[in-house]
Design an enzyme around this catalytic site. Structure first.
Site, PDB file in Angstrom:
ATOM      1  N   PRO A 211       0.834  -1.215   0.000  1.00  0.00           N
ATOM      2  CA  PRO A 211       0.000   0.000   0.000  1.00  0.00           C
ATOM      3  C   PRO A 211       0.861   1.254   0.000  1.00  0.00           C
ATOM      4  O   PRO A 211       2.062   1.209   0.315  1.00  0.00           O
ATOM      5  CB  PRO A 211      -0.806  -0.123   1.302  1.00  0.00           C
ATOM      6  N   GLU A 433     -24.120  11.043  17.826  1.00  0.00           N
ATOM      7  CA  GLU A 433     -22.828  10.467  18.198  1.00  0.00           C
ATOM      8  C   GLU A 433     -22.944   9.578  19.429  1.00  0.00           C
ATOM      9  O   GLU A 433     -22.236   8.563  19.547  1.00  0.00           O
ATOM     10  CB  GLU A 433     -21.807  11.585  18.443  1.00  0.00           C
TER      11      GLU A 433
END
Length: 628
Positions: A211, A433
């Site tokens: 990556p 949240e």
């Protein structure tokens, strides 16, 4: 040394140079003289106005004495401020000298002693020098425009001389397996006879796959530094230009230079720029990239590793490379440079924090634990951001809280404390949240909540719930995937319970939840009808890419199967959404408490969140005992 900005090429310099030459000519070669006809010049001699005459091949110059003060200003640039000069083009007049003698005019030839060199410099030297300078600047600028026409076939590799690379394997951490593979390459460059005597051959090419940000380029430099050989570095895109045949010419030039400087290492970064597969190529056989690739294949077949020439390349798209590149005899060894594990992250953090002044509160191991999934470049950025935050806070040492803030900044983006949000919108964000956090806290196997915040961050994030895994995960069970869907749906479920309506704040959550549900059906074989069956063949895409951004897939099933997939995704989401709503309804008091604390403090860390859970648990236990 970098060229200063004021020395860069500009057309203004040419204008200034021409103006300078004109001023120089005016100051040193010209005088304030009046040009008149030859007949008028003779008339002024006859009238007695001209007292002396300077004779030259180009001009006859006559000087008249003046006594008027106002004329002195006009003659300041003349050699004699008390004289006014007239000049005329000389004609073939045999009586001219007799005219001068008859009127008592003093005449003489112009002196040419010191002016010959000056005239030569002005008429020949300066123009030649001017055009040489302009030519040099223009050619230099053409060379900077991507290797102009005259140098298009030359490669653009950055060359580090033998011993000029200070990077060593000790500067690389978190990729121990990759280092072990490359130690053999270093040993061959140092002691090739040890391998040739036994009949062994070193791989011609080593392909570093991994990556972005995992240290592939750093590893290549470390190999060259450890071996103490020259290092050629070039990007795959540097080979390709708009002119046909330039890429192949640059490949030939690169390998010719490398052979002349062997033993050496040639490192090609972003190999996929020129090494893409030629199968089903749209451009056909005359494509410039394809010609470049063909030349690279020929060159890799044409050199002998006994001379000490090793080819290293790096890519994060191994799926698009041409099979001819990966066959034995070319890039016959592939080394995976993956994201580091816990110990690797800790080692990387220690390397990057060597030159950073750390406070006693900094726990490198704890930082490594909460940075799961970070690549080496991400960790380097975290260390640097922590140091900058410490300086911004006026501290001489970096504290642990600086690292925590740097991690949040990397994951969620920059805080936007100055953004004004209405009170009713803040309540929606707080309950949203809190819904995420409570579902994460009461879902077995879910990552622990690190922080809850209603401070806007990044692009469009009005709040966030930060979860950090305790350990690295390499696979997930079906229950864990459903748990991730539950956590993503927790925000919308909390809005639905508290306000009786839903908002657009869950758009990103729904996208991620739907993608997980789709993968469970199509990729992981976790549906009732297609149990243990993979319905799609996805391209590998960019290694380490975000799952939600993973590449396009080709449908390889019927329309009825597509209808089943859509219905199964909807059933999964609806089933998990009902489960989440039921769980939050049973925790309604806790939902209100945590959301209220979040509205008051704007953010809750892990300890504060756990304390609220413990207080709520104690209240529920006491109420149950009272009821009994």
């Amino acid at each position: 040394m970098k060229t200063p900005t004021f020395w860069k090429f500009s057309i203004l310099y040419i204008v200034v140079l021409i103006a300078g030459i004109a001023l120089f000519n005016h100051a040193y070669t010209s005088k304030t003289q009046l040009a008149i006809d030859f007949s008028e010049f003779k008339a002024k001699i006859e009238s007695g106005e001209i007292k002396r005459v300077e004779l030259s091949d180009s001009w006859f110059t006559g000087f008249q004495s003046i006594e008027k003060p106002q004329l002195r200003v006009e003659s300041l640039l003349k050699q004699d401020a008390s004289e006014l000069a007239y000049r005329t083009v000389p004609l073939n007049d045999s009586d001219f000298i007799r005219l001068l003698d008859a009127h008592g005019v003093r005449y003489y030839a112009a002196s040419r002693g010191g002016s010959i060199v000056l005239n030569f410099l002005l008429t020949w030297g300066l123009p030649i020098a001017f055009f040489l300078i302009v030519w040099r600047l223009v050619m230099k600028r053409m060379g900077n425009l991507g290797g102009g026409v005259l140098s298009s076939g030359q490669n653009k590799a950055l060359v580090a001389a033998e011993g000029g690379i200070a990077t060593r394997f000790s500067d690389v951490a978190g990729v121990d397996e990759a280092k072990d593979e490359l130690i053999e390459v270093v040993d061959f460059l140092k002691n090739p006879k040890k391998y040739t005597d036994i009949g062994g051959k070193i791989p011609k090419g080593v392909l570093l796959v991994g990556p972005p940000g995992t240290g592939k380029t750093l590893l290549a430099r470390a190999v060259a530094g450890e071996a103490g050989v020259s290092f050629f570095r070039i990007s795959g895109s540097d080979f390709v230009e708009m002119f046909v045949g330039v890429g192949a010419s640059r490949v030939r030039d690169l390998f010719n230079q490398a052979r002349n400087r062997a033993p050496c290492i040639v490192f090609i970064d972003e190999l996929d720029a020129i090494g893409k597969s030629r199968i089903n190529s749209i451009a056909g056989g005359n494509d410039e990239r394809e010609q470049t690739l063909n030349q690279l294949l020929v060159e890799m077949d044409g050199f002998d590793t006994a001379g000490g020439l090793i080819i290293l390349a790096a890519t994060n798209r191994p799926d698009v490379l041409d099979p001819a590149l990966l066959r034995p005899g070319r890039f016959d060894r592939q080394v995976l440079v993956d994201k580091p594990d816990l110990k690797g992250r800790e080692a990387i953090l220690k390397i990057h924090s060597k030159l950073v002044k750390l406070g006693q509160s900094v726990d490198i191991e704890a930082i490594a634990r909460i940075t799961s999934g970070f690549a080496g470049a991400d960790l380097a950025n975290v260390v640097n951001e922590a140091a900058l935050l410490a300086v911004r806070g006026g501290r001489s040492l970096v504290a642990h809280k600086d690292f925590e803030e740097a991690i949040e900044k990397t994951v969620a983006g920059l805080q936007k404390k100055n953004r004004i949000i209405a009170k009713n919108v803040r309540r929606v964000i707080a309950f949203h949240e809190t819904g995420h956090a409570l579902i994460a806290a009461f879902t077995p196997g879910s990552d622990p909540v690190q922080k809850i915040s209603i401070i806007p961050r990044g692009f469009g994030a009005l709040g966030y719930t930060l979860q950090m895994p305790v350990e690295d995960r390499y696979l997930m069970t079906q229950e864990e995937l459903l748990g991730k869907i539950n956590v993503l749906l927790g925000g919308r479920a909390a809005e639905d319970i508290v306000f009786g309506e839903i908002s657009t704040g869950a758009a990103n959550d729904l996208t991620k939840a739907t993608d997980i549900a789709r993968r469970m059906v199509t990729d992981y074989g976790m549906s009732d009808r297609f149990r243990n069956v993979a319905l799609t063949t996805r391209g590998a895409g960019m290694i380490g890419g975000n799952d939600s951004q993973e590449p396009h897939f080709h449908r390889e099933y019927a329309e009825t199967t597509q209808q089943y997939i859509d219905e199964e995704i909807a059933r999964t989401i609806e089933r998990q959404y009902s489960t989440v709503k039921d769980k939050l309804k049973s925790k309604r008091a806790l939902l209100d408490d945590v959301a209220g604390a979040l509205l008051e403090r704007e953010s809750l860390d892990e300890k504060e969140f756990k304390a609220l859970l413990e207080v709520s648990y104690a209240k529920n236990t006491a109420s149950q005992q009272d009821s009994v």
